[in-house]
Design an enzyme around this catalytic site. Sequence first.
Site, PDB file in Angstrom:
ATOM      1  N   HIS A   1      13.325  33.652  32.655  1.00 32.32           N
ATOM      2  CA  HIS A   1      14.622  32.515  33.091  1.00 32.32           C
ATOM      3  C   HIS A   1      15.089  33.596  34.349  1.00 32.32           C
ATOM      4  O   HIS A   1      16.621  32.775  35.008  1.00 32.32           O
ATOM      5  CB  HIS A   1      15.005  31.930  31.918  1.00 32.32           C
ATOM      6  CG  HIS A   1      15.872  30.713  32.064  1.00 32.32           C
ATOM      7  ND1 HIS A   1      14.825  29.526  32.271  1.00 32.32           N
ATOM      8  CD2 HIS A   1      16.826  30.661  31.907  1.00 32.32           C
ATOM      9  CE1 HIS A   1      16.217  28.601  32.978  1.00 32.32           C
ATOM     10  NE2 HIS A   1      17.003  28.788  32.441  1.00 32.32           N
TER      11      HIS A   1
ATOM     12  N   ASP B   1       9.613  32.093  29.663  1.00 33.91           N
ATOM     13  CA  ASP B   1      10.835  31.909  29.641  1.00 33.91           C
ATOM     14  C   ASP B   1      11.513  31.082  28.287  1.00 33.91           C
ATOM     15  O   ASP B   1      10.952  30.566  27.795  1.00 33.91           O
ATOM     16  CB  ASP B   1      10.880  30.729  30.443  1.00 33.91           C
ATOM     17  CG  ASP B   1      12.595  30.087  30.788  1.00 33.91           C
ATOM     18  OD1 ASP B   1      13.251  30.440  29.598  1.00 33.91           O
ATOM     19  OD2 ASP B   1      12.648  29.178  31.702  1.00 33.91           O
TER      20      ASP B   1
ATOM     21  N   SER C   1      16.862  25.527  36.452  1.00 35.31           N
ATOM     22  CA  SER C   1      17.256  25.818  35.021  1.00 35.31           C
ATOM     23  C   SER C   1      18.618  23.985  35.325  1.00 35.31           C
ATOM     24  O   SER C   1      17.903  22.937  35.608  1.00 35.31           O
ATOM     25  CB  SER C   1      18.211  26.252  34.119  1.00 35.31           C
ATOM     26  OG  SER C   1      18.417  26.188  32.909  1.00 35.31           O
TER      27      SER C   1
END
Lengths: 279, 279
Positions: B258, B225, B149
């Site tokens: 995620h 995600d 991320s």
Amino acid sequence: MSVFEELSKTTCFGGSQLTLSHDSKATGTPMKLSVFVPPAAADAPVPCVFWLSGLTCTEENFTVKAGAQRMASELGLIVVAPDTSPRGEGVADDEGYDLGQGAGFYVDATEAPWTPHFKMYSYVTEELPALIREAFPVRPGGLGVMGHSMGGHGALTVALRNSELFKSVSAFSPIVAPTQAPWGRKALAAYLGDDQTKWAAHDACELVCSRGFPTQILVDQGDADGFLEEQLQTWRLVDACKEVGQSAKIRMQPGYDHSYFFIATFIDDHLRHHARILG
Amino acid sequence: MSVFEELSKTTCFGGSQLTLSHDSKATGTPMKLSVFVPPAAADAPVPCVFWLSGLTCTEENFTVKAGAQRMASELGLIVVAPDTSPRGEGVADDEGYDLGQGAGFYVDATEAPWTPHFKMYSYVTEELPALIREAFPVRPGGLGVMGHSMGGHGALTVALRNSELFKSVSAFSPIVAPTQAPWGRKALAAYLGDDQTKWAAHDACELVCSRGFPTQILVDQGDADGFLEEQLQTWRLVDACKEVGQSAKIRMQPGYDHSYFFIATFIDDHLRHHARILG
């Protein structure tokens, strides 16, 4: 998904990692648990292994820290990790981390103030197996149990007392003789009262001698575990198994402590042990 | 162990999982990090991979959740996971989870109130590599970087700008174009100011086009995600790599979100990618 409310669902190693909640009849409280469902469960019933956690843990610790999903996916095992006690405002508690909420010790309490909710023995040996079988494709006769520390004590004792239900058993760093160790004596006295004759039914060493288990018992214990001497006393289980000829593989692992890093290192071996027996 | 204070040391997969602290010259604060040292490092220098974490994370999240130690032990890789920002009472912060402490974005801030401490670019490209090489047996030329991320953005941008230092790069769910996405625009404006010409040096897509990377870039992204469309925009990296002929394996993984359950599922592939390139 029957009685379970799905709190979260995440794809993991091709399967599903679930967090569930339900209103437990055994504890009279909402109970949370995590369930990993491997890809193989989409095609046919698969074996299922319960994981019983240690002091202070919830259903989350094992789920995020042990790294069990990779091998559970490969072997095709459902893995169920319940919380370690009833919880909530109306539930009795203690200031110590080793009694009350987070410390159910997998017994059915008979003493105040614990009696109304602290029924973790009934929860993991009766209510939860039935609900899991209703909700997930568990192969008949395909249930095993493993755990860590207080949950290692839980795994050994519930399996030894219910070998028709749990066909395979293993433990990490278990409290093997709670009747002989401070954590165990405190909890058994609080939950079951001062009559120590009632404690033996929840002591793995006593149960190995009085009942035995039909399949090999697997135990891993770190020799750098700070709780080994006072609380865990692994040698008592070694002696008990020798005394009655119980099949057991009890491994002292050099350099390992009491943490989930230890569990992660050897969880694959434990999952293979259960898969082999549960077939 | 040179400048590092050892906060914890645990045996894990035959190696050592360390938590360390040191006084960083780059950030002017104490900084924590985790280091996994594989058994192979006892015999000879080994490759080393940095892991850069995402928003809100510390050095702990990856260490306890990703399950990287098993494969790192097998491949013989040191894995270093720093914290994501300076922290402490004297360090500027923001009410949002996406700016300030826990959200350093791997840049050197030039704007008030961030300038004094928010120097994560210098920290991970200069100070930390030097200190790690002093304290651990890192094979010369054997450094790679990966992240998730915000940390996937960090891994890609620090590698693209320092390909003589980082020989291999991979990312999970990276912010590939922070100049085009809300998280990135907020952070870059705060740390670097409103002159957007200064932002391009921290945008992986811009850097792929302006610099390229000598070895294949590996990226995994879950198609479930929730941040994909607005924040991560993986297709921009696919397009950039195509446009300039950058070698890249960018995989859209069906059903994954995620979380660290996604990372755990594919971390072995990433570690193998780094081990292959770092030799």
